[in-house]
Design a protein around this motif. Sequence first.
Motif, PDB file in Angstrom:
ATOM      1  N   ASP A 260     -65.514 -37.282 -19.425  1.00 53.15           N
ATOM      2  CA  ASP A 260     -65.862 -36.966 -18.049  1.00 53.15           C
ATOM      3  C   ASP A 260     -65.154 -35.698 -17.550  1.00 53.15           C
ATOM      4  O   ASP A 260     -64.468 -35.708 -16.524  1.00 53.15           O
ATOM      5  N   THR A 261     -65.308 -34.620 -18.290  1.00 50.42           N
ATOM      6  CA  THR A 261     -64.693 -33.323 -17.969  1.00 50.42           C
ATOM      7  C   THR A 261     -65.735 -32.250 -18.268  1.00 50.42           C
ATOM      8  O   THR A 261     -66.737 -32.538 -18.936  1.00 50.42           O
TER       9      THR A 261
ATOM     10  N   GLU B  43     -50.315 -36.405 -25.776  1.00 46.64           N
ATOM     11  CA  GLU B  43     -48.958 -36.959 -25.634  1.00 46.64           C
ATOM     12  C   GLU B  43     -48.345 -36.688 -24.260  1.00 46.64           C
ATOM     13  O   GLU B  43     -47.224 -37.127 -23.972  1.00 46.64           O
ATOM     14  N   VAL B  44     -49.077 -35.975 -23.409  1.00 44.55           N
ATOM     15  CA  VAL B  44     -48.481 -35.516 -22.152  1.00 44.55           C
ATOM     16  C   VAL B  44     -48.208 -36.665 -21.177  1.00 44.55           C
ATOM     17  O   VAL B  44     -47.125 -36.749 -20.594  1.00 44.55           O
TER      18      VAL B  44
ATOM     19  N   GLU C 243     -48.611 -27.886 -16.440  1.00 37.70           N
ATOM     20  CA  GLU C 243     -49.697 -27.176 -15.752  1.00 37.70           C
ATOM     21  C   GLU C 243     -50.983 -27.625 -16.415  1.00 37.70           C
ATOM     22  O   GLU C 243     -50.995 -27.876 -17.627  1.00 37.70           O
ATOM     23  N   ASN C 244     -52.038 -27.752 -15.635  1.00 37.97           N
ATOM     24  CA  ASN C 244     -53.336 -28.036 -16.218  1.00 37.97           C
ATOM     25  C   ASN C 244     -54.399 -27.893 -15.137  1.00 37.97           C
ATOM     26  O   ASN C 244     -54.076 -27.630 -13.986  1.00 37.97           O
ATOM     27  N   THR C 245     -55.636 -28.088 -15.536  1.00 34.35           N
ATOM     28  CA  THR C 245     -56.703 -28.037 -14.528  1.00 34.35           C
ATOM     29  C   THR C 245     -56.781 -29.409 -13.853  1.00 34.35           C
ATOM     30  O   THR C 245     -56.413 -30.427 -14.454  1.00 34.35           O
ATOM     31  N   PRO C 246     -57.293 -29.455 -12.640  1.00 35.25           N
ATOM     32  CA  PRO C 246     -57.437 -30.759 -11.985  1.00 35.25           C
ATOM     33  C   PRO C 246     -58.248 -31.754 -12.825  1.00 35.25           C
ATOM     34  O   PRO C 246     -57.895 -32.935 -12.904  1.00 35.25           O
ATOM     35  N   SER C 247     -59.316 -31.296 -13.476  1.00 33.14           N
ATOM     36  CA  SER C 247     -60.147 -32.251 -14.237  1.00 33.14           C
ATOM     37  C   SER C 247     -59.360 -32.859 -15.393  1.00 33.14           C
ATOM     38  O   SER C 247     -59.486 -34.057 -15.673  1.00 33.14           O
ATOM     39  N   ASN C 248     -58.529 -32.057 -16.058  1.00 35.67           N
ATOM     40  CA  ASN C 248     -57.705 -32.617 -17.139  1.00 35.67           C
ATOM     41  C   ASN C 248     -56.635 -33.550 -16.589  1.00 35.67           C
ATOM     42  O   ASN C 248     -56.379 -34.613 -17.153  1.00 35.67           O
ATOM     43  N   MET C 249     -55.998 -33.147 -15.490  1.00 33.26           N
ATOM     44  CA  MET C 249     -54.928 -33.993 -14.928  1.00 33.26           C
ATOM     45  C   MET C 249     -55.488 -35.336 -14.473  1.00 33.26           C
ATOM     46  O   MET C 249     -54.912 -36.387 -14.754  1.00 33.26           O
ATOM     47  N   TYR C 250     -56.598 -35.282 -13.776  1.00 33.67           N
ATOM     48  CA  TYR C 250     -57.156 -36.513 -13.210  1.00 33.67           C
ATOM     49  C   TYR C 250     -57.632 -37.474 -14.306  1.00 33.67           C
ATOM     50  O   TYR C 250     -57.328 -38.672 -14.267  1.00 33.67           O
ATOM     51  N   THR C 251     -58.359 -36.938 -15.290  1.00 34.78           N
ATOM     52  CA  THR C 251     -58.906 -37.836 -16.318  1.00 34.78           C
ATOM     53  C   THR C 251     -57.816 -38.374 -17.248  1.00 34.78           C
ATOM     54  O   THR C 251     -58.015 -39.391 -17.907  1.00 34.78           O
ATOM     55  N   GLN C 252     -56.655 -37.714 -17.282  1.00 36.84           N
ATOM     56  CA  GLN C 252     -55.541 -38.248 -18.090  1.00 36.84           C
ATOM     57  C   GLN C 252     -54.544 -39.014 -17.213  1.00 36.84           C
ATOM     58  O   GLN C 252     -53.466 -39.398 -17.684  1.00 36.84           O
TER      59      GLN C 252
END
Length: 331
Positions: A35-36, A192-193, A206-215
């Motif tokens: 979902d990204t 592993e984050v 640091e990351n994009t919102p879509s990566n942060m949210y889905t992880q």
Amino acid sequence: MLKYALAGLIALGMAATANAQTPIVIKFSHVVAPDTPKGKGADKFKELAEKYTAGKVKIEVYPNSQLYKDKEELEALQLGSVQMLAPSLAKFGPLGAREFEAFDLPFILPTKAALRKVTDGPIGKGLFKKLESKGIIGLAYWDNGFKVMSANKPLKNPADFKGLKMRIQSSKVLEAQFRALGALPQVLAFSEVYQAMQTGVVDGSENTPSNMYTQKHNEVQKFITVSDHGYIGYAVIVNKKFWDGLPGDIRGQLEKAMDEATAYSNGISQKENDDALAAMKAANTSTFIELSPAEKAEWVKALQPVYKEMEGRVGKDLLEQILKEAKGSGA
Ligand code: LMR
């Protein structure tokens, strides 16, 4: 006797038919959630590629580092264990394609329009050319989006980063970026984050919102600064030997599917990230920090030395070309 001969002939016929119908399998491995922007782009490519090749090609998409983590996936592609990937541009350095790290420079391409000019023009093509000697063909550039910063303390001024352990992708430019802020960069695989944040192995990332949210990074990070200080995008790549060995008509259909999947993925990437940011805000597990223009200017100033420091690594000419394109785009 006749009965056995007939049965044999039928079995042979069936085997031949099965053989003619055995599809060519393309394993497409990636490290993010379905979902990204990248996950959806991969699924769209599967749908179109299987349709255009009328079932002659089967695309198996493996999301979420199911098959390989960051570094392993590039090695697997070179070995031919997987045929297609879309690693972030920050992950090509260890392959020896250091020029890709230019995209990691802080505040280098302030708009998507500027970025598109670079990736879709001669610079993007030139970068793909450099992959061929490594047994890789570049097919397309896919966007994710601009990055935000997260940590367990508020990050408002450059001085706030001092001494923090910040997770990075395997890019020397990202390493230099965090060193310029006085932080301690730590390379970790994407999968592993979350755990590293939860257990305090790192303080932030640091990351994009879509990566942060889905992880679910927002569940284990108290503060998120909407800094838009850099970009994450991908190169969709294939194993060269595999790709060159495909029948021409099939390759043509796959290229058509890739062009359309690229337009689709790049078309949804901004909204995917806007929605993820809104969802994290609504979840209310982290406090969001916006930067005033004066605060942002402080970040730009603190990160400026990274350009000089890294020009030898990514190439001075390339850097100048990218900056020229960014200026020309009105950014
Ligand atoms: C990361 O490793 O932080 C991301 O680039 C993962 C990805 O592919 O978006």
